[in-house]
Design a protein around this motif. Structure first.
Motif, short mmCIF file in Angstrom:
data_model
loop_
_atom_site.label_atom_id
_atom_site.label_comp_id
_atom_site.label_asym_id
_atom_site.label_seq_id
_atom_site.Cartn_x
_atom_site.Cartn_y
_atom_site.Cartn_z
N ILE A 88 66.82 78.53 48.04
CA ILE A 88 68.16 78.83 48.55
C ILE A 88 68.10 80.22 48.82
O ILE A 88 69.27 80.72 49.34
CB ILE A 88 69.13 78.10 47.45
N SER A 89 67.35 81.12 48.17
CA SER A 89 67.56 82.52 48.57
C SER A 89 67.31 82.85 50.00
O SER A 89 67.42 83.86 50.37
CB SER A 89 66.62 83.28 47.52
N GLN A 90 66.69 81.98 50.71
CA GLN A 90 66.29 82.05 52.14
C GLN A 90 67.30 81.50 52.96
O GLN A 90 67.44 81.61 54.15
CB GLN A 90 65.07 81.15 52.66
N TRP A 91 68.59 80.94 52.42
CA TRP A 91 69.50 80.46 52.99
C TRP A 91 70.86 81.52 53.38
O TRP A 91 71.98 81.19 54.11
CB TRP A 91 70.53 79.11 52.35
N HIS A 92 70.67 82.72 53.09
CA HIS A 92 71.42 83.85 53.01
C HIS A 92 72.92 83.50 52.82
O HIS A 92 73.96 83.40 53.45
CB HIS A 92 71.68 84.07 54.70
N LEU A 93 72.90 83.14 51.56
CA LEU A 93 74.21 82.52 50.90
C LEU A 93 75.05 83.96 50.20
O LEU A 93 74.38 84.91 50.00
CB LEU A 93 74.00 81.77 49.76
N THR A 94 76.21 83.91 50.01
CA THR A 94 76.91 84.94 49.48
C THR A 94 76.43 84.99 48.04
O THR A 94 76.09 83.99 47.53
CB THR A 94 78.39 84.99 49.55
N GLY A 95 76.86 86.06 47.40
CA GLY A 95 76.65 86.18 45.86
C GLY A 95 77.36 85.26 45.20
O GLY A 95 76.88 84.54 44.19
N LEU A 96 78.82 84.78 45.51
CA LEU A 96 79.42 83.81 44.75
C LEU A 96 78.80 82.33 45.21
O LEU A 96 78.76 81.66 44.03
CB LEU A 96 80.83 83.66 45.50
N GLN A 97 78.25 82.04 46.12
CA GLN A 97 77.60 80.75 46.69
C GLN A 97 76.39 80.53 45.85
O GLN A 97 76.28 79.55 45.22
CB GLN A 97 77.44 80.79 48.12
N LEU A 98 75.70 81.65 45.82
CA LEU A 98 74.26 81.53 45.27
C LEU A 98 74.62 81.37 43.75
O LEU A 98 73.92 80.47 43.08
CB LEU A 98 73.56 82.88 45.29
N GLY A 99 75.51 82.01 42.99
CA GLY A 99 75.94 81.94 41.59
C GLY A 99 76.34 80.60 41.34
O GLY A 99 75.87 79.81 40.32
N ALA A 100 77.27 80.05 42.15
CA ALA A 100 77.88 78.83 41.94
C ALA A 100 76.65 77.60 42.07
O ALA A 100 76.57 76.81 41.15
CB ALA A 100 78.89 78.48 43.08
N THR A 101 75.39 77.82 43.08
CA THR A 101 74.51 76.83 43.20
C THR A 101 73.89 76.76 41.90
O THR A 101 73.57 75.68 41.49
CB THR A 101 73.79 77.19 44.38
N LEU A 102 73.26 78.15 41.45
CA LEU A 102 72.68 78.10 40.25
C LEU A 102 73.59 77.79 38.99
O LEU A 102 72.96 76.80 38.16
CB LEU A 102 72.22 79.68 40.20
N PHE A 103 74.80 77.77 38.86
CA PHE A 103 75.56 77.22 37.70
C PHE A 103 75.39 75.93 37.77
O PHE A 103 75.15 75.22 36.84
CB PHE A 103 76.99 78.12 38.02
N VAL A 104 75.71 75.25 39.04
CA VAL A 104 75.69 73.81 39.01
C VAL A 104 74.26 73.33 38.62
O VAL A 104 74.30 72.23 37.92
CB VAL A 104 75.99 73.35 40.35
N LEU A 105 73.35 73.82 39.22
CA LEU A 105 71.81 73.55 39.01
C LEU A 105 71.44 73.39 37.23
O LEU A 105 71.08 72.41 36.72
CB LEU A 105 70.74 74.32 39.65
#
Lengths: 144, 65
Positions: A105-122
């Motif tokens: 997912i770090s290759q998907w150019h997500l914003t900091g919030l999106q990356l944080g939210a994705t990791l939180f959910v995982l």
């Protein structure tokens, strides 16, 4: 029902409740929720954790929270060792999976919030999964 | 491993709960041993034999796996 099984059921459901409550602050970050929701959720999480400790100590006679605190005899101990061993294996596999997913997912150019939210959910899903696995394994090994 | 705990316990008019109390284990453990779902430790086997006034040899025997 044995004391171990009572403690298992109680902690399974209260852990699920706490995990559901933990999800609310995450939703508050992504969607506009009333301002009171966040402090109310924090109070509820504290109350839920406090109630869990109180019930375990007062009603289920748990005197220590170290590792095998609910073990009453050698059979309980054997079951707990088997469950913990399997959970350890699953936990390590999950961490490797999380590393891989984080890389992808770090290759998907997500914003900091999106990356944080994705990791939180995982991580949240991992915690829900481990709670379910703990209950399932105990029930599987506890064949009296 | 098979055992004669249930038979010997009934001969002495003991319930699973009473036997469990005397051997310091849970009733579920006695039930699991009687139904060949759990093999007790040597220490528990000796306790069971003592309460049921027999020997470990008489109480347990290797069954067909």
């Amino acid at each position: 029902m044995s004391r171990a099984r009572k403690i298992l059921r109680f902690t399974f459901w209260t852990n699920n409740l706490t995990l559901l409550l933990i999800m609310i602050p995450m939703l508050a970050m992504l969607y506009p929720l009333p301002h009171l929701v966040l402090p109310a959720t924090i109070v509820l999480i504290l109350l839920s954790t406090g109630f869990q400790s109180w019930y375990l100590i007062r009603k289920l006679k748990v005197s220590s929270f170290q590792g095998l605190y609910w073990v009453d005899d050698e059979r309980d101990r054997e079951i707990t060792f088997k469950v913990h061993s399997k959970l350890l294996t699953s936990g390590v596999a999950y961490l490797y999976g999380l590393l891989l997913i984080t890389f992808v997912i770090s290759q998907w150019h997500l914003t900091g919030l999106q990356l944080g939210a994705t990791l939180f959910v995982l991580i949240w899903l991992g915690l829900i999964g481990s709670n379910l696995e703990y209950y399932w394994l105990w029930t599987k090994f506890d064949q009296a | 491993m098979q055992n004669t705990i249930a038979i010997r316990r009934k001969q002495r008019n003991l319930s699973q709960a009473e036997l469990a109390k005397r051997t310091n284990v849970t009733r579920q453990t006695i039930n699991a041993i009687e139904n060949d779902k759990y093999d007790p430790s040597l220490s528990l086997a000796f306790s069971l034999a003592a309460v049921l006034e027999t020997t470990v040899d008489n109480l347990f025997h290797k069954g067909a796996d």
